[in-house]
Design a protein around this motif. Sequence first.
Motif, short mmCIF file in Angstrom:
data_model
loop_
_atom_site.label_atom_id
_atom_site.label_comp_id
_atom_site.label_asym_id
_atom_site.label_seq_id
_atom_site.Cartn_x
_atom_site.Cartn_y
_atom_site.Cartn_z
N ILE A 81 0.83 -1.21 0.00
CA ILE A 81 0.00 0.00 0.00
C ILE A 81 0.86 1.26 0.00
CG2 ILE A 81 -1.64 1.36 1.38
CD1 ILE A 81 -2.91 -1.24 2.27
N CYS A 82 2.00 1.21 0.65
CA CYS A 82 2.77 2.43 0.92
C CYS A 82 3.95 2.68 -0.01
CB CYS A 82 3.27 2.40 2.37
SG CYS A 82 1.95 2.29 3.59
N TYR A 87 2.41 0.94 -7.71
CA TYR A 87 1.31 1.55 -8.46
C TYR A 87 1.69 1.80 -9.91
CZ TYR A 87 -0.58 2.17 -3.81
OH TYR A 87 -1.03 1.93 -2.55
N GLY A 227 -4.97 8.22 -1.33
CA GLY A 227 -3.87 8.60 -2.21
C GLY A 227 -3.81 10.07 -2.55
N LEU A 247 -5.82 1.25 -2.50
CA LEU A 247 -5.43 2.47 -1.80
C LEU A 247 -6.60 3.21 -1.16
CD1 LEU A 247 -3.04 4.27 -1.12
CD2 LEU A 247 -3.46 5.53 -3.23
#
Length: 269
Positions: A81-82, A87, A227, A247
Amino acid sequence: KGAGIISSLFTVTISGFFAFASSLDHVGILTRNVEDAAIVTDVLKGKDENDMTTLKTDRTEYSTHLEDSIKGKKLFYIKEICNLEEYSKQSTELKETLSDFKILLDKCRELGFIVEEVSIDKKSLETIYPTYMTISCAEATSNNSNLTGILFGPRPKADNVDDLMIKARTKGFSELIKRRFILGSYILQKENQEKLFLNAGRVRRIIVDKINELFEKYDGMILPASGGPAPKIEGTTEELTDDEVVLENHLAIANFGGMPSITIPFTMI
């Protein structure tokens, strides 16, 4: 932007609330600072005889522990996720959010937190959104089935009973909400319950078990809440890109497991 922190500590009753999705609903407290949130939580938490999901309070007054040392407390964040590399579409807002989040993690470490990265299979994270939608739409449809306009809900002008019920169940609802009711009805049909609703419950349990396993080692989970800035109301849809599926929906993990969470602005930290 905000950082969401999820832990596993206390229960707050939802007795007396108008249900949306009963197994996911929780009380939301909006305050200008953490101290006020703690004070309200102290009032609300604890056993409620009208809510079987609540637990006896440990009598801890959280508002009196805000100045306690956090040295050695352990937080984890989820790599998938981080990390920007995860992405495919890297917008300016996303880059700024994740960059600021890394700065926030460094500041947490400076304050005495132990912050570590963990990895969770991305396919599991991608199930959060469809699992939430399946369960919430089904439960919302069930909870609002009493909106007949006769015994419950608004009573609009109508020529007959059928027309009355149709208006009572559509008047005042946006297209988005009506779409969710339709999805919920489909999910709850006898031939679909096993494949959709019950399977969503199984996936939910897998996710919660994984997070609870991590809570055996860590005191909390810290993640960026989204995001970027909140979208404008006009033009907003439920359509999400593959990146946004994770996200913009991971905070539903707290709803899945009945876990307390807090979102705190961090842009100006």
